[in-house]
Design an enzyme around this catalytic site. Structure first.
Site, PDB file in Angstrom:
ATOM      1  N   HIS A   1     -13.373  12.451  23.616  1.00 16.75           N
ATOM      2  CA  HIS A   1     -13.245  11.464  24.684  1.00 16.75           C
ATOM      3  C   HIS A   1     -11.770  11.215  24.950  1.00 16.75           C
ATOM      4  CE1 HIS A   1     -17.337   9.487  23.386  1.00 16.75           C
ATOM      5  NE2 HIS A   1     -17.513  10.614  24.062  1.00 16.75           N
TER       6      HIS A   1
ATOM      7  N   GLU B   1       1.228  19.663  18.199  1.00 15.05           N
ATOM      8  CA  GLU B   1       1.215  19.910  19.645  1.00 15.05           C
ATOM      9  C   GLU B   1       2.619  19.896  20.261  1.00 15.05           C
ATOM     10  OE1 GLU B   1      -1.351  16.718  20.969  1.00 15.05           O
ATOM     11  OE2 GLU B   1       0.341  15.359  21.233  1.00 15.05           O
TER      12      GLU B   1
HETATM   13  C1  NOJ Z   1      -3.070  14.377  23.292  1.00 19.03           C
HETATM   14  C2  NOJ Z   1      -3.703  14.756  21.994  1.00 19.03           C
HETATM   15  O1  NOJ Z   1      -2.827  14.542  20.907  1.00 19.03           O
HETATM   16  C3  NOJ Z   1      -4.109  16.193  22.076  1.00 19.03           C
HETATM   17  O2  NOJ Z   1      -4.609  16.628  20.842  1.00 19.03           O
HETATM   18  C4  NOJ Z   1      -5.115  16.360  23.178  1.00 19.03           C
HETATM   19  O3  NOJ Z   1      -5.405  17.736  23.344  1.00 19.03           O
HETATM   20  C5  NOJ Z   1      -4.582  15.831  24.508  1.00 19.03           C
HETATM   21  N1  NOJ Z   1      -4.047  14.516  24.353  1.00 19.03           N
HETATM   22  C6  NOJ Z   1      -5.675  15.792  25.559  1.00 19.03           C
HETATM   23  O4  NOJ Z   1      -6.657  14.867  25.205  1.00 19.03           O
HETATM   24 CA    CA Z   2      -0.662  13.061  21.022  1.00 18.52          CA
END
Ligand code: NOJ
Ligand code: CA
Length: 847
Positions: A369, A463
């Protein structure tokens, strides 16, 4: 014990309590009406008298009229069993001092204080008992102080009300202005402290600030509501615990249970459905831009793709598959007004079929979500969405809050959101769903009470390597001593395609061996193998991930220094895993296997940086060796720059025929590798700053800027020209003006200086209204060289780069200062008039 007990009312009440092992001592006193605590360790003062109290809206402050009514000392020793964690049980032995305070004056109010001293630190909290002179209240300031005795070395991230996703800074305490917790510190006797909070419930998150120019004193600064109030409540009411972990070795901080011990026992009686697991997911593909979240030709979350992830999970013993982008509405996420539908899938994703396929193969689907910060929208759908997941058989979700909060003015870490995050956990428990929250509130040990609150982001995770200059090798060896003291982190390790071949504008700043070590070191009960499955094909290293547990019986942090390196050994059943990670420096570490069982031989698989591993050119080179080891053996391991090492040890079956390395051969090999690593390339070397046209090394003198979200001190000299995409290479400053001092190292003839700025109207990134260039020979007295003003008008193209420049006949100078004025609020013609404006800069070129 009260020193002035016998005298009845006295001007100076003092009470003392110590930890069960007597090393930590807390003294509470009321001195002329002011309540204070102080802390010592091994008789050395760590925290000087520090005040306690509150300021309220439309009520007298609760600060200076205290009298002690009564006190009570008790002792509790109640170890407990964890549903999952870094250890199977927690020691929980403390001594408590309860102080009942009242006020002098006409309308006295009552305040209770609880101090709990454990061997690994202490916590204290306030309680407003039910009373007629204090019913409902609005706290405008919690005045809890931490007055340190010296200029402690401190590891910290800036006090940001909306995000914890920052790199850590290591500075003397005196250089801090505002920080998020946990912060970790070292005093001059090498005692380590970490300040944080536990049981953050119906309260605002605590940041710490410097007040009144005090250099060594931090005060609680609670994250406000939009109207400026910090906490709205009604007696009886308890605040979270303010926690101080104390340890003789940095490594010991990690083994502490303090934060969890200060939370209530589990309210989930049947926890059989709570299952730690490893997972893979349709995720990194989006961050790598191979896939999109939204439906379209590159849509990642298709039924077919998910099934192939399920197949892979089954083949490799991975418990779950995360699917992001399965539900409708992702098109709105980037618009700043996220409206998603959490019960309707995109046409190419069949939820029931996918879950069914997963179930057939014994693989859990992890739902997702993304609220984008739109809380009213989410709260409306939450229950229906959880119900749907429960009905189809999804027992884990990842949530996200990536975006500016709606309603306007709400911060991610204020009381309103703390309550929202908790509602999610409670509702999830009702529907038997485990939670992994991104952009969350920080962990404060709630996982003890709600063991379905598995893991969360709340730090700068993997990320960032996907779309920015990324995380330095130092970051991942700082996290275990800082962010992870608060609780598990969904860092998402396990990227094998380290340099993002074949494109590779960015990369991961580690070797492959270090990616494996993260499965041991960076604890998460839901641990992601984050890469796309195609990057795991025919990778023998993946075997280590297959074996790595996500819940442990025992954890020993063998060695480590904050931001330098760490080695930890963890046991699950009869198996041991040893993970080591280093920063940018190649390093050898010696590991004593004295924790193994007597009379048992173990096969050890060693996953190490290979002789050919080079941080820059061949970070994915990995060597796997097998050896036989016994209790008492001494193993030497060698790590390349940005490198790591991972061992998997399992008892050897009797009579097995070994033809493997001996311990001596293994250690000899490690020493040879080290010689090679020391000559190899190191993280950070490529960005050293010869390129700034004068062929000299340039150092930035500017202190870390609170508002600076782009990178670290090297950012303005990263040497890569910015494109027009604001997410790549541009360095952002917010609220404040940008101001940088460059030290050329010696007096130099300079003939021009220029700096580029980006304008991206849509993203609220505006050109500076004025840029000033000044110079100095001594670093103190600057004279203006030139300035340029700029007025942004409506109807300019959305992406625009502008160079601000000053040129002159060559002048001798050593220090150059560039100051760019941020317009700070967006102009009337903008779609978001009056809101915050950002300022993004790139390279400063000095010729
Ligand atoms: C930031 C989250 O840290 C990442 O894991 C996710 O893919 C994106 N938002 C999109 O929800
Ligand atoms: Ca994040």
């Amino acid at each position: 014990m009260s020193i002035c007990f016998a005298f009845g009312v006295c001007a100076n009440d003092k009470y003392m309590i110590d930890s069960p092992d007597k090393r930590i001592k807390l003294t509470f006193s009321v001195k002329t009406g002011i309540a204070q605590y102080q802390v010592s360790y091994d008789r050395v003062e760590l925290i000087k008298p520090s005040t306690l109290g509150f300021k309220f809206q439309s009520q007298a402050n609760m600060l200076a009229n205290f009298v002690v009514e009564s006190t009570d000392v008790s002792e509790v020793n109640a170890p407990w069993k964890k549903v999952w964690g870094q250890t199977s049980t927690a020691e929980n032995h403390y001594r408590q001092l309860k102080v009942v305070l009242s006020e002098s004056g006409e309308f006295p109010r009552r305040l209770h204080l609880y101090f709990r001293l454990f061997n690994d630190g202490l916590g204290f909290r306030y309680e407003f008992p039910e009373q007629k002179n204090l019913t409902t209240f609005a706290i405008t300031s919690e005045e809890t102080e931490f007055a340190f005795t010296d200029n402690y070395t401190t590891w910290w991230t800036p006090g940001d009300y909306d995000s914890y996703e920052h790199l850590y800074k290591k500075t003397p305490l005196s250089q801090i202005t505002a920080v998020n917790t946990p912060i970790t510190m070292k005093d001059k006797n090498d005692v380590f402290l970490s300040i944080h909070e536990a049981a953050l419930t119906n309260y605002a998150g605590m940041t710490l600030i410097k007040k009144n120019g005090q250099a060594l004193r931090l005060t609680s600064d609670l994250v406000p509501w939009p109207d400026g109030i910090k906490v709205k409540g009604k007696a009886p009411f308890k605040t979270p615990w303010r926690t101080i972990q104390i340890a003789k070795r940095a490594a010991d901080l990690i083994e502490s249970n303090l934060i969890e011990n200060l939370n209530e026992p589990s309210v989930i009686t049947d926890s059989s459905w709570i299952k730690p697991m490893k997972y893979i997911g349709i995720w990194w593909g989006m961050h790598m831009r191979k896939y999109t979240w939204e439906s379209g030709p590159k849509h990642g979350a298709t039924t077919e793709n998910t099934k192939s992830y399920i197949d892979f999970a089954k083949q490799h013993g991975i418990g779950g598959v995360l699917v992001e982008g399965w539900n409708q509405g992702w098109e709105t996420w980037h618009t700043g007004h996220n409206v998603q539908d959490f019960t309707t899938a995109y046409d190419d994703f069949d939820l029931a079929e996918v879950v069914q396929y997963g179930r057939k193969n014994n693989i859990a689907l992890i739902g997702h979500h993304e609220t984008g910060g739109n809380i009213p929208m989410y709260e409306q759908q939450m229950e229906a969405a959880f119900k749907l997941y429960n009905e189809v058989g999804v027992h884990a979700i990842k949530t996200g809050y990536a975006g500016k909060m709606h309603p306007e003015g709400v911060f991610h870490h204020g009381q309103q959101m703390v309550n929202h995050y908790r509602r999610v956990v409670e509702l999830a428990a009702k529907y038997r769903i485990m939670v992994n929250a991104h952009e969350p509130i920080k962990p404060t040990g709630i996982r003890r009470t709600y063991p379905n609150m598995m893991t969360r982001e709340g730090g700068r995770g993997m990320e960032w390597n996907g779309w920015s200059e990324g995380n330095s090798p130092e970051h991942t060896v700082t996290l275990p001593f800082t962010r992870l003291l608060a609780g598990p982190m969904d860092y998402t390790p396990g990227i094998f395609n380290i340099q993002f071949d074949p494109h590779g504008q960015y990369r991961v700043h580690s070797t492959l061996a270090k990616q494996l070590a993260m499965f041991v070191v960076l604890y998460s009960p839901m641990q992601m193998a984050a890469d796309m499955i195609e990057n795991y094909h025919e990778q023998p290293a993946f075997k280590f991930i297959e074996e790595a547990p996500t819940s442990w019986d025992e954890t020993n942090v063998l060695q480590g220094e904050i931001g330098d390196f760490i080695t930890m050994a963890r046991r699950s059943g009869e198996q041991w895993f040893i993970g080591s990670m280093t920063d940018e420096h190649p390093r050898t570490v010696s590991v004593s296997l004295d924790f193994l069982e007597e009379d048992t031989s173990y096969i050890a698989w060693a996953y190490s940086d290979a002789m050919t591993t080079d941080f820059q050119d061949s970070p994915a080179d990995l060597e796997i060796n097998e050896l036989v080891v016994n209790k008492g053996d001494q193993l030497t391991i060698a790590m390349a720059s940005g490198g790591g090492h991972a061992f998997y040890l399992t008892p050897a079956k009797k009579g097995i025929d070994f033809q493997r390395l001996t311990v001596t051969q293994h250690n000899e090999l490690a020493r040879e590798k080290m010689l090679k690593f020391e000559q190899g390339k190191k993280y950070g070397e490529i960005t050293q700053v010869k390129h700034l046209a004068i062929n000299k090394t340039i150092r930035l003198l500017t202190q870390y800027d609170q508002g600076y979200i782009g990178g670290d001190n090297n950012a303005l000299i990263d040497g890569v020209k910015g494109g027009s995409d604001y997410k790549t290479l541009w360095q952002g400053y917010r609220k404040k003006d940008l101001s940088v001092v460059i030290d050329l190292g010696e007096l130099t003839h300079v003939s021009s200086i220029d700096i580029g700025f980006l304008q991206s109207i849509l993203h609220s990134i505006m050109l500076p209204t004025e840029v000033r260039f000044s110079q100095s020979e001594d670093g103190n007295n600057f004279t203006l060289l030139g300035k340029e003003s700029y007025e942004t008008k409506a109807n300019v193209p959305d992406y625009q780069q502008k160079k601000f420049q000053v040129a002159f006949t060559p002048k001798r100078m050593r220090y150059i200062k560039v100051t760019a004025k941020n317009m700070s609020t967006l102009p009337q013609w903008h779609i978001r008039p009056g809101q915050e404006a950002f300022i993004f800069a790139d390279e400063i070129i000095v010729k």
